[in-house]
Design a protein around this motif. Structure first.
Motif, PDB file in Angstrom:
ATOM      1  N   VAL A 490       6.664  -5.377  -0.622  1.00 50.02           N
ATOM      2  CA  VAL A 490       6.021  -4.364  -0.802  1.00 50.02           C
ATOM      3  C   VAL A 490       7.126  -3.272   0.096  1.00 50.02           C
ATOM      4  O   VAL A 490       7.905  -3.545   1.032  1.00 50.02           O
ATOM      5  CB  VAL A 490       4.745  -4.130   0.011  1.00 50.02           C
ATOM      6  N   VAL A 491       7.147  -2.206  -0.407  1.00 47.59           N
ATOM      7  CA  VAL A 491       8.086  -1.212   0.018  1.00 47.59           C
ATOM      8  C   VAL A 491       7.425   0.164   0.115  1.00 47.59           C
ATOM      9  O   VAL A 491       6.626   0.534  -0.793  1.00 47.59           O
ATOM     10  CB  VAL A 491       9.337  -0.889  -1.073  1.00 47.59           C
ATOM     11  N   LEU A 492       7.606   0.750   1.298  1.00 49.35           N
ATOM     12  CA  LEU A 492       7.216   2.182   1.780  1.00 49.35           C
ATOM     13  C   LEU A 492       8.271   2.969   1.877  1.00 49.35           C
ATOM     14  O   LEU A 492       9.229   2.908   2.479  1.00 49.35           O
ATOM     15  CB  LEU A 492       6.495   2.056   3.326  1.00 49.35           C
ATOM     16  N   LEU A 493       8.102   4.212   1.191  1.00 44.07           N
ATOM     17  CA  LEU A 493       9.089   5.111   0.696  1.00 44.07           C
ATOM     18  C   LEU A 493       8.835   6.363   1.570  1.00 44.07           C
ATOM     19  O   LEU A 493       7.647   7.024   1.074  1.00 44.07           O
ATOM     20  CB  LEU A 493       9.220   5.243  -0.804  1.00 44.07           C
ATOM     21  N   MET A 494       9.307   6.814   2.420  1.00 45.79           N
ATOM     22  CA  MET A 494       8.972   8.008   3.192  1.00 45.79           C
ATOM     23  C   MET A 494       9.580   9.293   2.403  1.00 45.79           C
ATOM     24  O   MET A 494      10.673   9.297   1.651  1.00 45.79           O
ATOM     25  CB  MET A 494       9.638   8.071   4.602  1.00 45.79           C
ATOM     26  N   SER A 496       8.544  10.928  -0.368  1.00 48.01           N
ATOM     27  CA  SER A 496       8.942  10.461  -1.791  1.00 48.01           C
ATOM     28  C   SER A 496       7.668  10.593  -2.457  1.00 48.01           C
ATOM     29  O   SER A 496       6.570  10.347  -2.028  1.00 48.01           O
ATOM     30  CB  SER A 496       9.299   9.130  -1.716  1.00 48.01           C
ATOM     31  N   ASP A 497       7.699  11.387  -3.718  1.00 42.45           N
ATOM     32  CA  ASP A 497       6.733  11.444  -4.417  1.00 42.45           C
ATOM     33  C   ASP A 497       6.784  10.404  -5.463  1.00 42.45           C
ATOM     34  O   ASP A 497       7.430   9.500  -5.427  1.00 42.45           O
ATOM     35  CB  ASP A 497       6.566  12.926  -5.116  1.00 42.45           C
ATOM     36  N   VAL A 498       5.592  10.562  -6.451  1.00 43.22           N
ATOM     37  CA  VAL A 498       5.604   9.802  -7.684  1.00 43.22           C
ATOM     38  C   VAL A 498       7.026   9.364  -8.384  1.00 43.22           C
ATOM     39  O   VAL A 498       7.232   8.490  -8.752  1.00 43.22           O
ATOM     40  CB  VAL A 498       4.431   9.918  -8.689  1.00 43.22           C
ATOM     41  N   THR A 499       7.550  10.690  -8.741  1.00 42.74           N
ATOM     42  CA  THR A 499       8.980  10.576  -9.522  1.00 42.74           C
ATOM     43  C   THR A 499       9.920   9.813  -8.579  1.00 42.74           C
ATOM     44  O   THR A 499      10.613   8.850  -9.008  1.00 42.74           O
ATOM     45  CB  THR A 499       9.210  11.932  -9.810  1.00 42.74           C
ATOM     46  N   ALA A 500      10.036   9.987  -7.092  1.00 43.58           N
ATOM     47  CA  ALA A 500      10.877   9.236  -6.577  1.00 43.58           C
ATOM     48  C   ALA A 500      10.740   7.736  -6.370  1.00 43.58           C
ATOM     49  O   ALA A 500      11.531   6.976  -6.637  1.00 43.58           O
ATOM     50  CB  ALA A 500      11.041   9.853  -5.042  1.00 43.58           C
ATOM     51  N   ALA A 501       9.307   7.408  -6.251  1.00 41.96           N
ATOM     52  CA  ALA A 501       8.984   5.932  -6.291  1.00 41.96           C
ATOM     53  C   ALA A 501       9.560   5.552  -7.374  1.00 41.96           C
ATOM     54  O   ALA A 501       9.590   4.367  -7.358  1.00 41.96           O
ATOM     55  CB  ALA A 501       7.521   5.842  -6.021  1.00 41.96           C
ATOM     56  N   ALA A 502       9.040   6.031  -8.512  1.00 46.47           N
ATOM     57  CA  ALA A 502       9.210   5.271 -10.145  1.00 46.47           C
ATOM     58  C   ALA A 502      10.777   5.120 -10.162  1.00 46.47           C
ATOM     59  O   ALA A 502      11.239   4.081 -10.620  1.00 46.47           O
ATOM     60  CB  ALA A 502       8.738   6.263 -10.871  1.00 46.47           C
ATOM     61  N   SER A 503      11.472   5.953  -9.670  1.00 46.31           N
ATOM     62  CA  SER A 503      13.075   5.859  -9.681  1.00 46.31           C
ATOM     63  C   SER A 503      13.574   4.815  -9.071  1.00 46.31           C
ATOM     64  O   SER A 503      14.547   4.301  -9.578  1.00 46.31           O
ATOM     65  CB  SER A 503      13.499   7.373  -9.433  1.00 46.31           C
ATOM     66  N   SER A 530       8.484  -7.394 -11.818  1.00 54.84           N
ATOM     67  CA  SER A 530       7.613  -6.221 -12.204  1.00 54.84           C
ATOM     68  C   SER A 530       7.072  -5.522 -11.123  1.00 54.84           C
ATOM     69  O   SER A 530       7.145  -5.956  -9.911  1.00 54.84           O
ATOM     70  CB  SER A 530       6.136  -6.881 -12.777  1.00 54.84           C
ATOM     71  N   LEU A 531       6.925  -4.049 -11.258  1.00 53.96           N
ATOM     72  CA  LEU A 531       6.712  -3.343 -10.208  1.00 53.96           C
ATOM     73  C   LEU A 531       5.519  -2.326 -10.210  1.00 53.96           C
ATOM     74  O   LEU A 531       5.415  -1.809 -11.705  1.00 53.96           O
ATOM     75  CB  LEU A 531       7.869  -2.449  -9.567  1.00 53.96           C
ATOM     76  N   GLY A 532       4.870  -2.100  -9.283  1.00 47.99           N
ATOM     77  CA  GLY A 532       3.795  -0.911  -9.441  1.00 47.99           C
ATOM     78  C   GLY A 532       3.758  -0.093  -8.425  1.00 47.99           C
ATOM     79  O   GLY A 532       4.415  -0.207  -7.407  1.00 47.99           O
ATOM     80  N   CYS A 533       3.558   1.371  -8.805  1.00 50.37           N
ATOM     81  CA  CYS A 533       3.801   2.517  -7.875  1.00 50.37           C
ATOM     82  C   CYS A 533       2.624   3.246  -7.480  1.00 50.37           C
ATOM     83  O   CYS A 533       1.914   3.431  -8.751  1.00 50.37           O
ATOM     84  CB  CYS A 533       4.986   3.383  -8.203  1.00 50.37           C
ATOM     85  N   THR A 534       2.853   3.901  -6.445  1.00 52.18           N
ATOM     86  CA  THR A 534       1.233   4.711  -6.074  1.00 52.18           C
ATOM     87  C   THR A 534       1.909   5.823  -5.037  1.00 52.18           C
ATOM     88  O   THR A 534       2.956   5.656  -4.147  1.00 52.18           O
ATOM     89  CB  THR A 534       0.102   4.044  -6.117  1.00 52.18           C
ATOM     90  N   ILE A 535       1.204   6.891  -4.498  1.00 48.43           N
ATOM     91  CA  ILE A 535       1.321   7.699  -3.399  1.00 48.43           C
ATOM     92  C   ILE A 535       0.129   7.647  -2.773  1.00 48.43           C
ATOM     93  O   ILE A 535      -1.005   7.597  -3.112  1.00 48.43           O
ATOM     94  CB  ILE A 535       1.838   9.078  -3.820  1.00 48.43           C
ATOM     95  N   VAL A 565       8.104  -1.145 -14.907  1.00 50.52           N
ATOM     96  CA  VAL A 565       7.288  -0.317 -13.844  1.00 50.52           C
ATOM     97  C   VAL A 565       6.159   0.184 -14.260  1.00 50.52           C
ATOM     98  O   VAL A 565       6.081   0.778 -15.453  1.00 50.52           O
ATOM     99  CB  VAL A 565       8.510   0.555 -13.207  1.00 50.52           C
ATOM    100  N   ARG A 566       5.067   0.363 -13.524  1.00 48.85           N
ATOM    101  CA  ARG A 566       3.902   0.963 -13.711  1.00 48.85           C
ATOM    102  C   ARG A 566       3.389   1.836 -12.765  1.00 48.85           C
ATOM    103  O   ARG A 566       3.754   1.534 -11.583  1.00 48.85           O
ATOM    104  CB  ARG A 566       2.745   0.008 -14.162  1.00 48.85           C
ATOM    105  N   VAL A 567       3.091   3.212 -12.989  1.00 44.15           N
ATOM    106  CA  VAL A 567       2.596   4.202 -11.887  1.00 44.15           C
ATOM    107  C   VAL A 567       1.294   4.297 -11.818  1.00 44.15           C
ATOM    108  O   VAL A 567       0.491   4.426 -13.094  1.00 44.15           O
ATOM    109  CB  VAL A 567       3.107   5.362 -11.976  1.00 44.15           C
ATOM    110  N   SER A 568       0.218   4.205 -10.679  1.00 43.16           N
ATOM    111  CA  SER A 568      -1.066   4.499 -10.587  1.00 43.16           C
ATOM    112  C   SER A 568      -1.350   5.934  -9.987  1.00 43.16           C
ATOM    113  O   SER A 568      -0.776   6.174  -8.851  1.00 43.16           O
ATOM    114  CB  SER A 568      -1.723   3.258  -9.821  1.00 43.16           C
ATOM    115  N   LEU A 569      -1.853   6.840 -10.630  1.00 45.88           N
ATOM    116  CA  LEU A 569      -2.328   7.887  -9.987  1.00 45.88           C
ATOM    117  C   LEU A 569      -3.881   8.157 -10.204  1.00 45.88           C
ATOM    118  O   LEU A 569      -4.297   9.204 -10.849  1.00 45.88           O
ATOM    119  CB  LEU A 569      -1.619   9.267 -10.689  1.00 45.88           C
ATOM    120  N   SER A 570      -4.548   7.310 -10.000  1.00 40.19           N
ATOM    121  CA  SER A 570      -6.127   7.155 -10.494  1.00 40.19           C
ATOM    122  C   SER A 570      -6.891   7.969  -9.656  1.00 40.19           C
ATOM    123  O   SER A 570      -8.105   8.055  -9.734  1.00 40.19           O
ATOM    124  CB  SER A 570      -6.699   5.692 -10.684  1.00 40.19           C
TER     125      SER A 570
END
Length: 579
Positions: A490-494, A496-503, A530-535, A565-570
């Motif tokens: 698990v990685v916590l990105l300070m 950072s928005d969704v675009t930065a996390a996916a990058s 495999s990676l999953g991202c959210t904010i 990579v998959r992003v969740s913004l549900s």
């Protein structure tokens, strides 16, 4: 260097002396500017009022003198002894007129004119036998007493000869009708009053010394035409100014002459005197502003001189007082420095001076006594502390090792689940308080069980360590990377928005896919993740909600074929992310 810092490096004596000097300069400058500003205004008002009064005095003098001439000619016209000589004895009449001229030489010409306009008798015989029927004074006096405004001589100019200043002769006319004993009009007596008379009145009104010696007075007729002064015969007043003067017969502040801004002005309008009707003359008195303000300049100079003397006295007093204060303080400072430098010295001598200095000396002596007692107790405590120092250091080292073991994954050196969640919750509190962004990335090694089954658990551990290193290398110093267990990270990105996390996730995926991992000296294995991202979202209860959502995106990546990579913004993002 900033001024306060430089000032603080000076001694108390220097600071007090400079401060006093600065205060004196400020007060003297303030007093000088205030005196100049107020004085100039008051002086302008006073001088303008005096100029208006001076104008009124001259206007009154002109009216009174004209009234005398007006009455003289009227009295002459009514004299009963002359009724028999007006027409019958020109020689006797000429003698009477010349005696009147001798009594007041400003009469340039006096004469008696018959009804047909012929001059019968006149002073020095001038114009006798000639017709003046077209002169305004003769026509005006046929009905009533007449006073005519200033004009240049016409018929008399050749007879009087040239003036010394080559200026034309100018006169004021006074004329009266003459009647016989039966009241029948038999002619007109007229007089030409030399306008030089007004110049003499002007000189008598103007001061000969003082600042008003530079004043100037002009006389204008009722239409604003200059009769006496600069620009003779020029119209110097506007219709608006003349209209204002008709409602206010005297005042100040008149815009008049050349460069009116450089002059203070007062004016007065003549009103006549008793039965003399007056000619509506306007008297304008002027004084240069520079001369009006001359006393203020002298006052300012005096203030500066007195201020400079008082300033020097104040600086000397401040220097003396600061010496009385700084001397004892300097003695205390020297003794305190000696106590700090010499071993065994812990006594401060008594110092005299101001009450505060004596109290400071007492307080420091009391403090030194307490310091001596504390040193004794410190020596005892130091000996006891030294005996326990080794034990304490060893215990601290053990505690530090235990702390690191409790927070760190032993295989990868990353944060473990407990340390990550504790730190992440503090970060969540921060970003929600200051409306900042925070993103979560969950990563999982694809087909890790196959690596273990094919190459053994040692190879699996090598893969986990290398994946951990590459995830850490792709992150920033402010980001947190943790191993949650097995092959999951698990990685916590300070910030950072969704675009930065996916990058970040895509960068880490490429780094791991792009280079095989060595599992021993001769073998390598290629792995993917495999990676999953959210904010963090507004309705997340804690960091675990975001992790669960990112974990759901991870499973979506697995289901879609892995190594992606998959992003969740549900859910609705937090206020910071939305912004």
């Amino acid at each position: 260097m900033r001024l306060p810092g430089l000032f603080n490096k000076l001694s108390i004596r220097a600071q007090m002396t400079l401060g006093t000097a600065g205060l004196v300069v400020f007060l003297v400058a303030g007093a000088t500017l205030s005196a100049a500003w107020l004085g100039r205004d008051k002086a302008s008002q006073l001088v303008s009022t005096q100029l208006a009064e001076q104008s009124a005095v001259m206007a009154d003098r002109l009216d009174r003198d004209m009234a005398v001439r007006y009455h003289e000619i009227g009295t002459l016209a009514d004299l009963q002894p002359l009724r028999n000589v007006w027409q019958d004895n020109p020689n006797a009449l000429r003698g009477v007129l010349e005696r009147l001229q001798d009594s007041y030489p400003d009469y340039a010409w006096i004469g008696f004119v018959k009804l047909d306009g012929t001059v019968v008798a006149a002073t020095k015989g001038m114009l006798e036998g000639l017709s003046v029927a077209q002169r305004p004074w003769f026509a005006g006096a046929r009905d009533k007493p007449f006073v005519g405004d200033v004009h240049e001589a016409l018929l008399l100019a050749k007879l009087l000869g040239p003036r010394a200043d080559n200026e034309p002769f100018r006169f004021v006319d006074v004329a009266y009708p003459v009647r016989d004993a039966d009241g029948t009009m038999i002619g007109v007596i007229g007089a030409h009053l030399s306008w030089d008379w007004a110049s003499e009145v002007r000189q008598s009104v103007l001061p000969s010394d003082g600042r008003f010696a530079t004043a100037d007075i002009s006389i204008l007729d009722m239409n604003g035409r200059v009769l006496l002064g600069k620009h003779v015969n020029a119209v110097m007043l506007s219709p608006e100014q003349l209209a204002a003067m008709r409602t206010r017969s005297s005042g100040s502040g008149l815009a008049y002459g050349d460069n009116p801004a450089h002059w203070l002005t007062g004016y007065a309008v003549s009103k006549g005197y008793r039965d003399y009707p007056g000619l509506g003359w306007i008297v304008v008195a002027q004084l240069p502003i520079a001369m009006a303000h001359e006393p203020i300049r002298d006052l300012v100079g005096s203030i500066l001189l007195v201020g400079a003397v008082l300033g020097i006295i104040g600086v000397l007093i401040a220097f003396w007082l600061s010496g009385r204060l700084a001397g004892p303080i300097q003695s205390i400072t020297q003794e305190a420095d000696r106590i700090g430098r010499e071993a065994g010295v812990n006594t401060l001598p008594r110092v005299g001076g101001a009450l505060e200095v004596v109290q400071l000396s007492r307080a420091l002596r009391s403090l030194l006594r307490r310091v001596g007692m504390a040193e004794q107790r410190l020596e005892v405590a130091t000996r006891d502390a030294e005996s326990h120092a080794a034990e304490t250091r060893e215990l601290s080292q053990d505690i530090e090792r235990l702390r690191r073991l409790s927070e760190t994954d032993p295989l990868t050196g990353l944060l473990n689940r407990r340390a990550f969640l504790s730190t992440a919750e503090r970060q969540v509190t921060y970003v929600r308080r200051y409306s900042r962004n925070l993103a979560i990335v969950v990563a999982d090694i694809d087909h890790f069980k196959l690596v273990n089954d094919t190459h053994g658990h040692a190879a699996g551990d090598a893969v986990i360590r290398e994946v951990a290193n590459r995830l850490q290398a792709a992150a920033r110093e402010t980001d947190l990377v943790a191993r949650f267990g097995g092959e999951e990270f698990v990685v916590l990105l300070m910030e950072s928005d969704v675009t930065a996390a996916a990058s970040y996730a895509e960068r880490a995926r490429i780094m791991i896919q792009g280079s095989p991992i060595k599992i021993d000296n001769s073998q390598t294995v290629s792995v993917t993740i495999s990676l999953g991202c959210t904010i963090l979202a507004v309705d997340d209860r804690d960091i675990q909600d975001a992790i669960d959502r990112a974990d759901g995106a991870l499973y979506g990546a697995k289901a879609a074929g892995r190594n992606r990579v998959r992003v969740s913004l549900s859910v609705v993002p937090s206020a910071a992310a939305a912004g």
